[in-house]
Design an enzyme around this catalytic site. Structure first.
Site, PDB file in Angstrom:
ATOM      1  N   CYS A  43      51.017  21.213  38.970  1.00  0.00           N
ATOM      2  CA  CYS A  43      50.228  21.218  39.209  1.00  0.00           C
ATOM      3  C   CYS A  43      49.222  20.509  39.676  1.00  0.00           C
ATOM      4  CB  CYS A  43      49.621  22.673  37.994  1.00  0.00           C
ATOM      5  SG  CYS A  43      48.440  23.541  38.485  1.00  0.00           S
ATOM      6  N   CYS A  48      49.377  22.727  41.756  1.00  0.00           N
ATOM      7  CA  CYS A  48      48.251  24.194  42.340  1.00  0.00           C
ATOM      8  C   CYS A  48      46.333  23.145  42.498  1.00  0.00           C
ATOM      9  CB  CYS A  48      47.574  24.819  40.786  1.00  0.00           C
ATOM     10  SG  CYS A  48      49.344  25.071  40.298  1.00  0.00           S
ATOM     11  N   LYS A  51      45.872  21.534  45.727  1.00  0.00           N
ATOM     12  CA  LYS A  51      46.004  22.088  47.032  1.00  0.00           C
ATOM     13  C   LYS A  51      44.792  22.973  46.641  1.00  0.00           C
ATOM     14  CE  LYS A  51      47.200  25.710  45.937  1.00  0.00           C
ATOM     15  NZ  LYS A  51      48.716  27.052  45.531  1.00  0.00           N
ATOM     16  N   TYR A 179      54.986  31.123  49.209  1.00  0.00           N
ATOM     17  CA  TYR A 179      53.554  30.889  48.827  1.00  0.00           C
ATOM     18  C   TYR A 179      52.909  29.782  49.571  1.00  0.00           C
ATOM     19  CZ  TYR A 179      53.103  33.610  44.382  1.00  0.00           C
ATOM     20  OH  TYR A 179      52.902  34.862  43.064  1.00  0.00           O
ATOM     21  N   GLU A 183      50.289  28.701  52.649  1.00  0.00           N
ATOM     22  CA  GLU A 183      49.266  28.096  51.864  1.00  0.00           C
ATOM     23  C   GLU A 183      48.772  26.834  52.835  1.00  0.00           C
ATOM     24  OE1 GLU A 183      49.217  29.614  47.547  1.00  0.00           O
ATOM     25  OE2 GLU A 183      49.834  27.820  48.200  1.00  0.00           O
ATOM     26  N   HIS A 438      26.755  46.470  43.770  1.00  0.00           N
ATOM     27  CA  HIS A 438      26.729  46.169  45.506  1.00  0.00           C
ATOM     28  C   HIS A 438      25.262  45.548  45.777  1.00  0.00           C
ATOM     29  CE1 HIS A 438      26.222  48.899  49.574  1.00  0.00           C
ATOM     30  NE2 HIS A 438      25.232  48.626  49.159  1.00  0.00           N
ATOM     31  N   GLU A 443      33.674  46.340  45.260  1.00  0.00           N
ATOM     32  CA  GLU A 443      32.974  47.702  44.525  1.00  0.00           C
ATOM     33  C   GLU A 443      33.965  48.811  45.194  1.00  0.00           C
ATOM     34  OE1 GLU A 443      29.318  49.362  46.191  1.00  0.00           O
ATOM     35  OE2 GLU A 443      29.224  47.202  47.334  1.00  0.00           O
TER      36      GLU A 443
END
Length: 460
Positions: A43, A48, A51, A179, A183, A438, A443
């Site tokens: 990672c 991760c 990346k 994944y 990516e 908002h 939302e």
């Protein structure tokens, strides 16, 4: 006098191993950890974290284009791969130091070298030295694999090597549809490469919600990625300074790099596990019970080497729970494997939590689905042809929200918060009673009221 040199010996200083070692050390246990490559594991070093830096870098190309609609004149643009990699490397080096200091601060003894189980029970051999431990934890993670097609191992690279390329490849093949492949297709496309993504199946991101898979593939094609389905590489050959990839559809592509992201395998070989009697499956994944215990009671395993839920936060949670149970007197501690949020950092990104619509229908039978597809506010002025998709899957009888899926900007940040609500058992009515913030895309999750029609069939 202690019977063993250590209470816990951890083989592997990745996310799960470091967490288990550190927490155990903080409880006062005598802990040692052995690592042969780098602290932080995949990672931090080739996964991760680097990346995400590359994703940030790739995103700027789209931001520069979008800025014109907001009155900005960006002017001439250029990209320097070496600068990005050097800056990434500097940050990774800093993180390596942090991991080391965390272990040292917890009183953990560090062995830099490859460790394996010794011939005697409770023994570990590292750097030619044999030590003993009451308990041994295997946390060696996984490793990307290359296929057996001619030229693949000679000329192909994996995600490990991508982060250290000397020069930027202008034409790239990404082999895979999961994944990592998706990516890297977005990363290299955003940085200016001509990208072809090859997948052996009929749709990328197998295991994700069907609507998500279809929607994100359409959005990726809009950005310029050439996705070819039902296609694999049959051979790679050297062609001057380039590579010639022969494909299963009998076409050929001349490229500068072929990146394989076709899966990862547990790093369990050469650790002495077979000799010690540790049971593994045919893929090399270590089998464990719900206490992370292997078939040999004093040997434990967690994280990607068990090939169950291969996500960094899961390995961290498992390492923490194991240390709590063994040394903190917290035998009741457990990892909640339900509603684990996950993201694909493509451009645009995907994030999901809970069950896909297909999984929910198989488990509950009757479900209600709420779906929204819209052009995000940002792109009403930027002019970019990009849309957002959001989806709620609700178990009809209880009205509990059992799946949340989204493709669009800021998706991972939103889903992390929604995962909290899902783990608290939120129903659709709880979502409906929540006032929206908002103007945001988020939302939409609390304003969807119209049920999607029932599917016509069970086509995959």
């Amino acid at each position: 006098m202690a019977r063993y040199d250590y209470d816990l010996f951890v083989i592997g200083a990745g996310s799960g191993g470091v967490r288990a070692a550190r927490i155990a050390g903080q409880y006062g246990a005598r802990v040692a950890v052995a690592e042969e490559r780098y602290f932080g594991g995949t990672c931090v070093n080739v996964g991760c974290v680097p990346k995400k830096f590359l994703v940030f870098g790739a995103s700027y190309a789209h931001d520069f284009e979008d800025a014109a609609g907001y009155g900005w004149s960006v002017g001439e643009r250029s990209f320097d791969w070496q600068t990005l990699i050097a800056n990434k490397d500097r940050e990774i080096q800093r993180l390596n130091g942090i991991y080391r200091r965390l272990l040292e601060g917890a009183g953990v003894t560090i062995f830099e070298g490859r460790a394996r189980l010794g011939e005697e029970p409770h023994s570990v051999v590292v750097n030619g030295q044999t030590v003993t431990a009451e308990r041994i934890l295997i946390a060696t993670g996984g490793w990307p694999e290359l296929p057996s097609e001619p030229g693949a191992k000679e000329y192909g690279i994996t995600s490990n090597e991508v982060f250290h390329l000397d020069r930027f490849p202008r034409r790239v093949i990404i082999a895979g549809g999961g994944y990592i492949a998706t990516e890297f297709a977005s990363i290299f496309n955003g940085l200016g490469a001509e990208v072809t993504q090859l997948y052996r199946g009929h749709q990328i991101l197998r295991g994700f919600d069907r609507d998500v898979r279809e929607f994100v593939s359409e959005e990726l094609v809009k950005t310029g990625i050439n996705i070819r389905y039902n296609t694999i590489i049959s051979r790679i050959e050297k062609a001057g300074d380039c590579l010639m990839a022969s494909l299963s559809d009998e076409r050929q592509l001349e490229v500068d790099a072929v990146i394989y992201a076709i899966g990862r395998v547990p790093m369990s070989r050469g650790l002495g596990l077979e000799e010690a009697g540790v049971e593994m499956d045919k893929g090399g994944a270590i089998k464990v019970n719900d206490q992370y215990q292997t078939s040999v009671p004093h040997i434990y395993a967690l994280g990607d080497v068990t090939n169950r839920v291969n996500l960094t936060p899961v390995a961290l949670a498992e390492g923490h729970v194991l240390a709590d149970r063994l040394f903190g007197g917290r035998e009741e501690r457990d990892v909640n494997y339900d509603n684990i949020p996950t993201a694909v950092f493509s451009i645009p990104p995907v994030a999901t939590c809970g069950l896909t619509e297909e999984e929910a229908r198989a488990r509950f039978g009757n479900v209600d689905v709420y779906r929204s597809n819209f052009k995000p506010m940002r792109h009403t002025l930027s002019g970019r042809d990009q849309r957002t998709m959001m989806k709620l899957v609700v178990e009809r009888e209880s009205q509990r929200v059992v799946g949340v899926h989204m493709v669009g900007a800021d998706t991972p940040e939103m889903i992390q918060g929604i995962a909290v609500a899902m783990n608290a058992g939120a129903t659709k009515q709880v979502f409906d009673r929540t006032i929206g913030l908002h103007p945001t895309a988020a939302e939409e999750f609390v304003t969807m009221r119209t049920k999607a029609p029932e599917p016509a069939g069970d086509e995959d």
